[in-house]
Design a protein around this motif. Structure first.
Motif, PDB file in Angstrom:
ATOM      1  N   SER A  25       4.997  39.227 -32.595  1.00  0.00           N
ATOM      2  CA  SER A  25       5.393  38.872 -33.960  1.00  0.00           C
ATOM      3  C   SER A  25       4.170  38.682 -34.850  1.00  0.00           C
ATOM      4  N   LEU A  26       3.136  38.025 -34.318  1.00  0.00           N
ATOM      5  CA  LEU A  26       1.903  37.856 -35.082  1.00  0.00           C
ATOM      6  C   LEU A  26       1.272  39.211 -35.412  1.00  0.00           C
ATOM      7  N   LEU A  30       0.539  41.261 -39.136  1.00  0.00           N
ATOM      8  CA  LEU A  30      -0.738  41.849 -39.545  1.00  0.00           C
ATOM      9  C   LEU A  30      -0.620  43.343 -39.843  1.00  0.00           C
ATOM     10  N   GLY A  31       0.578  43.925 -39.669  1.00  0.00           N
ATOM     11  CA  GLY A  31       0.790  45.322 -40.026  1.00  0.00           C
ATOM     12  C   GLY A  31       0.362  46.314 -38.969  1.00  0.00           C
ATOM     13  N   MET A  32       0.314  45.921 -37.693  1.00  0.00           N
ATOM     14  CA  MET A  32      -0.080  46.832 -36.626  1.00  0.00           C
ATOM     15  C   MET A  32       1.125  47.653 -36.183  1.00  0.00           C
ATOM     16  N   SER A  33       0.898  48.921 -35.803  1.00  0.00           N
ATOM     17  CA  SER A  33       1.973  49.796 -35.355  1.00  0.00           C
ATOM     18  C   SER A  33       2.451  49.376 -33.973  1.00  0.00           C
ATOM     19  N   SER A  34       3.670  49.879 -33.593  1.00  0.00           N
ATOM     20  CA  SER A  34       4.215  49.513 -32.285  1.00  0.00           C
ATOM     21  C   SER A  34       3.344  50.039 -31.153  1.00  0.00           C
ATOM     22  N   LEU A  35       2.723  51.204 -31.355  1.00  0.00           N
ATOM     23  CA  LEU A  35       1.842  51.754 -30.315  1.00  0.00           C
ATOM     24  C   LEU A  35       0.632  50.867 -30.105  1.00  0.00           C
ATOM     25  N   VAL A  36      -0.010  50.441 -31.197  1.00  0.00           N
ATOM     26  CA  VAL A  36      -1.188  49.585 -31.081  1.00  0.00           C
ATOM     27  C   VAL A  36      -0.800  48.202 -30.571  1.00  0.00           C
ATOM     28  N   VAL A  37       0.373  47.711 -30.986  1.00  0.00           N
ATOM     29  CA  VAL A  37       0.853  46.436 -30.465  1.00  0.00           C
ATOM     30  C   VAL A  37       1.018  46.526 -28.946  1.00  0.00           C
ATOM     31  N   GLY A  38       1.577  47.647 -28.475  1.00  0.00           N
ATOM     32  CA  GLY A  38       1.740  47.821 -27.036  1.00  0.00           C
ATOM     33  C   GLY A  38       0.420  47.938 -26.315  1.00  0.00           C
ATOM     34  N   LEU A  39      -0.540  48.654 -26.922  1.00  0.00           N
ATOM     35  CA  LEU A  39      -1.840  48.873 -26.290  1.00  0.00           C
ATOM     36  C   LEU A  39      -2.709  47.628 -26.267  1.00  0.00           C
ATOM     37  N   THR A  40      -2.504  46.729 -27.199  1.00  0.00           N
ATOM     38  CA  THR A  40      -3.393  45.576 -27.310  1.00  0.00           C
ATOM     39  C   THR A  40      -2.657  44.267 -27.063  1.00  0.00           C
ATOM     40  N   VAL A  41      -1.940  43.792 -28.074  1.00  0.00           N
ATOM     41  CA  VAL A  41      -1.385  42.438 -28.017  1.00  0.00           C
ATOM     42  C   VAL A  41      -0.377  42.278 -26.894  1.00  0.00           C
ATOM     43  N   VAL A  42       0.651  43.155 -26.851  1.00  0.00           N
ATOM     44  CA  VAL A  42       1.701  42.996 -25.842  1.00  0.00           C
ATOM     45  C   VAL A  42       1.143  43.198 -24.433  1.00  0.00           C
ATOM     46  N   ALA A 173       5.881  30.796 -48.085  1.00  0.00           N
ATOM     47  CA  ALA A 173       6.250  29.693 -47.202  1.00  0.00           C
ATOM     48  C   ALA A 173       6.919  30.212 -45.935  1.00  0.00           C
ATOM     49  N   THR A 174       7.760  31.242 -46.087  1.00  0.00           N
ATOM     50  CA  THR A 174       8.413  31.829 -44.922  1.00  0.00           C
ATOM     51  C   THR A 174       7.394  32.450 -43.978  1.00  0.00           C
ATOM     52  N   ARG A 175       6.411  33.143 -44.564  1.00  0.00           N
ATOM     53  CA  ARG A 175       5.371  33.766 -43.748  1.00  0.00           C
ATOM     54  C   ARG A 175       4.569  32.717 -42.990  1.00  0.00           C
ATOM     55  N   THR A 176       4.219  31.624 -43.675  1.00  0.00           N
ATOM     56  CA  THR A 176       3.460  30.553 -43.031  1.00  0.00           C
ATOM     57  C   THR A 176       4.260  29.922 -41.898  1.00  0.00           C
ATOM     58  N   ARG A 177       5.576  29.725 -42.134  1.00  0.00           N
ATOM     59  CA  ARG A 177       6.424  29.147 -41.105  1.00  0.00           C
ATOM     60  C   ARG A 177       6.500  30.058 -39.882  1.00  0.00           C
ATOM     61  N   ARG A 178       6.605  31.357 -40.119  1.00  0.00           N
ATOM     62  CA  ARG A 178       6.649  32.313 -39.010  1.00  0.00           C
ATOM     63  C   ARG A 178       5.359  32.291 -38.209  1.00  0.00           C
ATOM     64  N   VAL A 179       4.233  32.209 -38.905  1.00  0.00           N
ATOM     65  CA  VAL A 179       2.948  32.174 -38.212  1.00  0.00           C
ATOM     66  C   VAL A 179       2.848  30.929 -37.344  1.00  0.00           C
ATOM     67  N   LEU A 180       3.273  29.778 -37.869  1.00  0.00           N
ATOM     68  CA  LEU A 180       3.220  28.540 -37.093  1.00  0.00           C
ATOM     69  C   LEU A 180       4.114  28.617 -35.859  1.00  0.00           C
ATOM     70  N   VAL A 181       5.316  29.186 -36.024  1.00  0.00           N
ATOM     71  CA  VAL A 181       6.223  29.336 -34.883  1.00  0.00           C
ATOM     72  C   VAL A 181       5.621  30.260 -33.833  1.00  0.00           C
TER      73      VAL A 181
END
Length: 378
Positions: A25-26, A30-42, A173-181
């Motif tokens: 979710s984070l 930040l606008g990362m693609s699903s491929l890059v999310v899979g290669l790095t964060v996930v 505010a919604t974005r900040t709340r999502r980041v905190l969660v």
């Protein structure tokens, strides 16, 4: 012992799932693609169980468990996780993965095999692996962001739409709340992983001692499959939801992370590096390198991992586990089983894969020639 093992598995799966949710979710914020999310964060977060288990095992005096966990997890990721995911839906392997990331994974697997030839992975070698991982992540993210910037302006438009205006403060505010969660989920997931790793190492080492088997075997089988459960869950969920790129990227990135961070950091924190057992050097490390190399031609066949290829990968994993169990128990069928695998199954499979690759590449070249001919006639 068994209760500690089961509890460790449960905590690892829960921690991995929580960590994946928060981290992915984070990344999307930040606008990362699903491929890059899979290669790095996930992939990195789903590999956190391997990091926790291997580090704790090495510091607790079980280097075989640490090495077996990484090697077994990498083998399980490709043969079991990727194969099982492909049985649900054929997995797409885009050009970025095929041309860059899969070769990086294969090269690192071969490098680890070469570094382990002297029987130990030193602190310096671990640091070199970790630095290689950092370079890989940096290049992957930079290339992805450069492509996104050079593409359509939709991302910029979306960013501008959340700027100052009537809905600006609310969306902010919604974005900040999502980041905190999301940050809370990451911290909670990491805590669960650490607790699960401690229980898993305790239970696995106790079982190995009671059964009289090596900690390497436990690491290659029980612990490796257990720590690969987050990857399996993530990949199956990804393909069911249509995120096939994330599934492939998760496996490739997870294996790179296992080598660069898990083995690298474990070697760094160990006082004398990581001792490599002779049986791991003789069999398991070469298998890991070979499996990584096999993934490249599979991905080249039609730019996807087909269902029959997924079934083949799962079958090979079953044969690999069967060999490990037979070797550990001294089964009478070990010698004929090994001979059948070495002289029949593996050569026939290699020839089959090679013929498919040649056929697919010839079809691809033929299609390009026909397209060029039509263009010339026009």
């Amino acid at each position: 012992m068994v209760l500690a093992l089961v509890a460790g598995f449960v905590l690892l799966v829960a921690g991995g799932e929580t960590l994946v949710r928060g981290a992915s979710s984070l990344a999307r914020i930040l606008g990362m693609s699903s491929l890059v999310v899979g290669l790095t964060v996930v992939s990195f977060t789903t590999s956190a169980p391997e990091l926790a288990v291997s580090t704790d095992a090495a510091l607790s005096g079980y280097p075989g468990l640490a090495v077996g966990n990484v090697v077994g997890s990498n083998i399980a990721n490709i043969l079991l996780v990727l194969g099982t995911s492909a049985l649900f839906v054929p997995l797409a392997a885009k050009s970025q993965v095929v041309r860059a990331d899969i070769p990086v994974m294969a090269a690192l697997s071969v490098v680890v095999l070469l570094l382990a030839l002297d029987g130990v992975l030193s602190r310096f070698e671990g640091a070199a692996l970790f630095v290689t991982l950092l370079v890989y992540v940096t290049v992957t993210v930079l290339v992805s962001r450069r492509r996104a910037t050079g593409g359509s302006g939709s991302a910029r438009a979306g960013a501008d739409s959340t700027g100052p205006g009537a809905d600006g403060p609310v969306r902010g505010a919604t974005r900040t709340r999502r980041v905190l969660v999301d940050v809370t989920l990451v911290v909670l997931g990491a805590a669960l992983l650490v607790a699960g790793a401690r229980l898993l190492v305790y239970g696995a080492s106790a079982i190995a001692t009671a059964l009289g088997v090596s900690d390497l075997l436990i690491g290659l089988t029980v612990v490796a499959v257990g720590t690969s459960l987050p990857e399996l869950v993530t990949c199956v969920v990804a393909v069911v939801r249509g995120e096939r790129d994330m599934a492939v990227g998760n496996i490739v990135g997870s294996n790179v992370f296992n080598i660069g961070a898990v083995l690298g950091l474990t070697a760094i924190v160990s006082p004398a590096g990581i001792a490599i057992a002779p049986e791991a050097l003789r069999f398991d490390l070469p298998i890991m390198a070979a499996v990584s190399l096999v993934l490249l031609p599979i991905a080249l066949t039609g730019w996807e991992v087909a269902r029959w290829e997924g079934g083949l990968l799962v079958g090979f994993y079953a044969a690999y586990i069967t060999y490990l169990v037979m070797e550990a128990t001294g089964h009478a069928a070990l010698r004929p089983f090994s001979a059948a695998m070495v002289w029949f199954v593996i050569p026939i499979t290699a020839l089959w894969l090679l013929s498919v690759v040649v056929y697919e590449l010839s079809m691809l070249r033929g299609g390009r020639r026909r397209a060029a001919t039509r263009t010339t006639r026009r």
